[in-house]
Design a protein around this motif. Structure first.
Motif, PDB file in Angstrom:
ATOM      1  N   GLU A  68      -3.504  -1.755   2.702  1.00 38.45           N
ATOM      2  CA  GLU A  68      -2.808  -3.014   2.572  1.00 38.45           C
ATOM      3  C   GLU A  68      -1.549  -2.507   1.422  1.00 38.45           C
ATOM      4  OE1 GLU A  68      -5.358  -5.887   0.688  1.00 38.45           O
ATOM      5  OE2 GLU A  68      -6.191  -6.764   2.546  1.00 38.45           O
ATOM      6  N   CYS A  69      -1.778  -1.871   0.801  1.00 35.14           N
ATOM      7  CA  CYS A  69      -0.422  -1.596  -0.240  1.00 35.14           C
ATOM      8  C   CYS A  69       0.771  -0.937   0.687  1.00 35.14           C
ATOM      9  CB  CYS A  69      -0.825  -0.392  -1.151  1.00 35.14           C
ATOM     10  SG  CYS A  69      -1.533  -1.061  -2.540  1.00 35.14           S
ATOM     11  N   TYR A  70       0.441   0.037   1.925  1.00 34.15           N
ATOM     12  CA  TYR A  70       1.541   0.527   2.600  1.00 34.15           C
ATOM     13  C   TYR A  70       1.571  -0.388   3.799  1.00 34.15           C
ATOM     14  CZ  TYR A  70       1.458   4.502  -0.472  1.00 34.15           C
ATOM     15  OH  TYR A  70       1.682   5.252  -1.689  1.00 34.15           O
TER      16      TYR A  70
END
Length: 76
Positions: A68-70
């Motif tokens: 989700e961060c990337y």
């Protein structure tokens, strides 16, 4: 008769430390462990399988958080 495992055997099979196994017992993640006459914890095959489930769940939770961060979700 069900096979019984000691802490070091479970730690080796699951890749978790003996300290982590004790922590899971103290926090109630796993319970109703029996002990032998010397006080050593005894784990069943089901206990070992449960530790594997916990380990994989933690791995996948971390993986999806990283994903989700990337790769944030796009909104339509």
């Amino acid at each position: 008769m069900e096979k019984i495992f000691l802490s070091e055997q479970v730690a080796e099979e699951t890749g978790l430390s003996a300290h982590t196994l004790r922590y899971y017992e103290q926090t109630g993640v796993i319970h109703d462990l029996s002990q032998d006459e010397n006080g050593y914890r005894q784990y069943s095959r089901a206990d070992t399988a449960w530790f594997q489930v916990i380990k994989y769940k933690q791995f996948f939770n971390s993986f999806f958080l990283l994903l989700e961060c990337y790769c944030p979700r796009r909104r339509p």
